[in-house]
Design a protein around this motif. Structure first.
Motif, short mmCIF file in Angstrom:
data_model
loop_
_atom_site.label_atom_id
_atom_site.label_comp_id
_atom_site.label_asym_id
_atom_site.label_seq_id
_atom_site.Cartn_x
_atom_site.Cartn_y
_atom_site.Cartn_z
N GLU A 276 -17.77 20.95 -4.95
CA GLU A 276 -19.09 21.48 -4.58
C GLU A 276 -19.70 20.65 -3.46
O GLU A 276 -20.33 21.19 -2.54
N ALA A 277 -19.52 19.34 -3.52
CA ALA A 277 -20.09 18.48 -2.48
C ALA A 277 -19.37 18.67 -1.15
O ALA A 277 -19.98 18.60 -0.09
N GLY A 278 -18.06 18.91 -1.18
CA GLY A 278 -17.29 19.01 0.06
C GLY A 278 -17.30 20.38 0.68
O GLY A 278 -16.76 20.57 1.77
N ALA A 279 -17.91 21.38 0.02
CA ALA A 279 -17.91 22.75 0.57
C ALA A 279 -18.67 22.83 1.88
O ALA A 279 -18.39 23.70 2.71
N VAL A 280 -19.62 21.94 2.10
CA VAL A 280 -20.40 21.99 3.34
C VAL A 280 -19.52 21.76 4.56
O VAL A 280 -19.76 22.31 5.63
N THR A 281 -18.46 20.95 4.42
CA THR A 281 -17.56 20.70 5.55
C THR A 281 -16.74 21.94 5.91
O THR A 281 -16.18 22.01 6.99
N LEU A 282 -16.68 22.89 4.97
CA LEU A 282 -15.93 24.13 5.22
C LEU A 282 -16.86 25.25 5.66
O LEU A 282 -16.42 26.40 5.80
N GLY A 283 -18.13 24.94 5.86
CA GLY A 283 -19.07 25.95 6.33
C GLY A 283 -19.83 26.65 5.22
O GLY A 283 -20.39 27.72 5.44
N VAL A 284 -19.84 26.10 4.00
CA VAL A 284 -20.54 26.72 2.87
C VAL A 284 -21.48 25.68 2.26
O VAL A 284 -21.16 25.06 1.25
N PRO A 285 -22.63 25.44 2.86
CA PRO A 285 -23.55 24.42 2.32
C PRO A 285 -24.20 24.89 1.02
O PRO A 285 -24.41 26.08 0.81
#
Length: 784
Positions: A101-110
């Motif tokens: 959940e924390a790393g999803a922002v790096t994939l474009g899903v904040p």
């Protein structure tokens, strides 16, 4: 004569009518068969196109270490958009959830959270479960992505069943009929799921269950979109269709019937089995009343019979019928021509889209050939990777031109030996990809136009037409030169590390404690094999076997020290015993430094060594330092240590203190003078042996010096000590010593008083012994 002519004309008319009736019935059957087969083939082609599109998305994920949301949207955006939606659902374990959940922002899903479906438009944070399959990416023209991002498919049983069948079999699967979520219109549909593994999918189906599953790509289709779209053509409107699910799989079975009712009086029927992923359907086609009406013979038999008496009218009717048939044939040709042009237009559009997709894959080499190996497609990625122009390769070269010759020759020898027949030339690349569903994946070395080399991962797949006939081959290559160099460097580092650790006593290791309490050894040198008699490889997933080797008396202490080190992140140091199947009892010393990982796990880097030798020497020295060498009893120094410990324990716990029994052998100097010192030594040993037999395990028997001995009885009252002293006194008086006779001793008994020092206690018991000796020896004296 006229009657004969009439009869002849009538007979001729009836005969011609029968011939024409059979002729038109045969034409009706041919017309229906052609239209029905074309309709069934069109549906199967459409099903195949959907699975091919989803397989293309799957390969996109297989060939990329990581895909962002924008990359996913860019890829599926160039597709013909037959699907209701496309989605990517990764596999996330419970231990990975927080990091995911924390790393999803790096994939474009904040701000992504794994959520469960509650009701239309309402989602809530998902509860804990062993694994999740959340929607990470989704592309749809019918709903907003934010409505379903993070939705856990694992909480939707029918959809989860479709994923599990795909993961277990390693192939694409189709769901039963489902009701779409998060849409404003209640609509039924199907979901296709394709598994994505880390690396190549195992060819052996039995091995796919254990393959490293990354997740699934999904394609959703509404039934209106999937089936009713075929009801728009003129031919389709004149046919009655029924589609029934016969696969026997779980889920609501698909049973579809077209709007057109079949003509009850017709026996015409066409049936075919269709395939969509792992589901099979029976398609039944019948003519409608509209179809029979459009293909009924003009005029019919009544016209022929009515005008049968006149040959001219009969010929005119026949001519009219033939002209009508020609018009119908021309109409059919025009219809088929229009349909063919429509197909050509659609094919051109698809080819244009495909060319756009191929050219947009600038980091991937895509080369297609015919059956003879002549290159037919050479995309922009291949041009950039190899330095050749597409016009110089298409129609003029085979893939052998871009491969390292020595590698091709070696592969030729290997595959010839494997297949048991000579294999050479272009067949070297495709021999294993010519099966019905075959493809082959391996590393090759490409040679660029400038002569330089690069290593690629090449997937070769057979290309088939609508009739499943092999028409060519497709090769997709990704440059893995950097990855290979990194792997070789890591292998060289690992080899060097193994060589270094093989010559170092002990073992170097990494120990990992997971948040759920399980543990493992991500790395352990071969020295661990000698220390624990376990193979290091067996501990990479589960380290419990190591704790099973630790001595039961030391196990709790070792575990506590590990937990303390994990909580406080302080260095771990411990000496403990292990019980090994072959070597028996051994002493180990371990030291390690901990670090906390981002997901809460703790990882130690440490060193273990065998200290059995020094430990045995240490124990021997300790024994010598506290033991009287002649009698084996403890010495005065050890007695003093234990007495202080017992007094401290009694003070600390407000408990019963220790008691002491002191004895002095009577007339021992006379024994030495009369029988000699050797006999005197034997008397001391005999006395000690008899006393030990009567003592408890917790009692401490010591030699204070000469012929003077003392017994320390922990947690013992004065009355209990007196009973013990009487037993020892009787043992000595009632049993003679060989060569000497009866040996007696004078005993003093006392117990510790609260607040009393060890010196005061010893002074009182010594005074008791003195009184016993003064009173004539061979007796007990209690000092209050």
């Amino acid at each position: 004569m006229a009657g004969t002519i009439c009869l002849g004309g009538l007979a001729l008319t009836i005969g011609l009518a029968a011939v024409l009736s059979n002729f038109y019935q045969h034409q009706l059957e041919q017309r229906f068969d052609a239209v029905a087969k074309d309709r069934a083939r069109s549906m199967q082609d459409d099903f195949a196109a959907r699975t091919h599109e989803l397989d293309g998305i799957r390969r996109f994920f297989v060939n990329a270490d990581q895909v962002t949301r924008s990359e996913f949207t860019g890829y599926v955006g160039d597709l013909p958009q037959h699907a209701f939606s496309y989605a990517w659902v990764p596999r996330v374990t419970d231990s990975q959830r927080q990091a995911f959940e924390a790393g999803a922002v790096t994939l474009g899903v904040p701000g992504l959270q794994i959520r469960d479906w509650v009701s239309r438009g309402v989602l809530q944070v998902a509860g804990r479960r062993a694994e999740y399959f959340p929607i990470l990416f989704i592309d749809s023209r019918h709903l907003k992505a934010e409505q379903v991002l993070g939705l856990d498919i694992a909480a939707l049983p029918e959809r989860l069943n479709t994923l599990q069948r795909a993961g277990q079999g390693g192939n694409m699967t189709a769901s039963g009929v489902l009701r779409f979520l998060a849409t404003s219109v209640a609509e039924d549909g199907l979901v296709l799921a394709a598994p994505v593994y880390r690396g190549a999918m195992p060819e052996d189906p039995a091995q796919r269950q254990g393959a490293a599953l990354r997740g699934y790509v999904l394609a959703s289709f509404s039934l209106q979109q999937l089936l009713s779209g075929h009801e728009n053509s003129e031919d389709a409107l004149s046919l009655s269709l029924e589609l029934r699910d016969i696969s026997g799989l779980d889920g609501q079975k698909l049973h579809y019937r077209s709007a057109q009712e079949s003509a009850p009086e017709s026996r015409l029927l066409h049936s075919r089995e269709l395939q969509l992923a792992d589901r099979r359907y029976t398609l039944t086609i019948r003519p409608s009343a509209l179809f029979l009406q459009a293909n009924t013979t003009p005029g019919g038999l009544a016209i022929v019979l009515t005008s049968g008496m006149l040959l001219t009218l009969l010929l005119a009717a026949l001519l009219f019928s033939l002209v009508s048939q020609r018009q119908r044939a021309q109409l059919l040709v025009r219809e088929k021509t229009a349909a063919l042009r429509q197909r050509q237009s659609e094919l051109a559009q698809v080819n244009s889209q495909l060319r756009g997709v191929l050219d947009s894959a600038t980091q991937v080499s895509i080369i297609a050939t015919d059956l003879d190996g002549i290159i037919q497609t050479f995309n922009v990625g291949a041009e950039r990777m190899l330095g050749y122009r597409a016009e110089d390769m298409i129609g003029q070269a085979t893939p052998e031109r871009i491969h390292l010759a020595a590698e091709v020759q070696q592969r030729s020898r290997d595959i010839s030996l494997k297949l048991g027949r000579p294999v050479s030339g272009f067949e070297v690349f495709v021999a294993e990809a010519s099966g019905q569903q075959g493809h082959v994946e391996r590393e090759w070395t490409y040679v660029r136009q400038d002569g330089s080399q690069l290593v690629v991962n090449l997937i070769v797949t057979g290309v088939r037409d609508a009739d499943a006939q092999l028409v060519g081959y497709l090769g997709i290559a990704i440059d893995i030169t950097a990855a290979r160099h990194s792997r070789e460097a890591l292998e060289a580092r690992d080899e060097l590390l193994e060589k270094l650790t093989a010559n170092v006593p002990g073992a170097i290791y990494q120990y990992q404690l997971n948040t759920d309490g399980t543990s493992c050894f991500p790395y352990a040198s071969l020295g661990l094999r000698a220390l624990y008699e376990l193979e290091p490889e067996s501990l990479r997933q589960n380290g419990e076997a190591v704790f099973q080797r630790i001595h039961p008396e030391d196990l709790d202490g070792v575990k506590r020290s590990v937990l303390t080190s994990a909580e406080q992140l302080t260095p771990w140091r411990e000496e403990y015993r292990v019980l090994l199947p072959r070597q028996g009892l051994r002493w180990l010393r371990g030291e390690a430094s901990p670090e906390r990982l981002s997901d809460g796990r703790v990882l130690w880097h440490g060193y273990l060594t065998d200290v059995t030798g020094p430990k045995l020497v240490e124990q021997e020295l300790r024994t010598l330092s506290i033991t009287d060498t002649l009698t084996g009893a403890y010495n005065r120094r050890y007695f003093q240590e234990r007495l202080e410990m017992e007094i401290s324990r009694a003070k600390r716990q407000s408990a019963q203190g220790p008691a002491v029994v002191m004895l002095d052998i009577d007339h021992f100097k006379l024994i030495n003078d009369r029988f000699g010192h050797d006999t005197g030594d034997q008397v001391l040993k005999a006395v000690c042996e008899r006393i030990r037999q009567r003592l408890r395990n917790i009692d401490v028997f010591c030699r204070l010096g000469g012929e003077e001995f003392i017994v320390l009885a922990p947690a013992t009252s004065e009355d209990q000590a007196m009973i013990l002293a009487e037993a020892l006194w009787q043992i000595l008086r009632n049993e003679p010593v060989d060569g000497v006779g009866i040996v007696t001793a004078s005993f003093g008994v006392t117990a510790w008083r609260p607040g009393e020092s060890s010196a005061a206690l010893l002074s009182r018991v010594d005074a008791a012994v003195y009184k016993a000796k003064a009173a004539g020896r061979d007796r007990l004296q209690v000092m209050l």
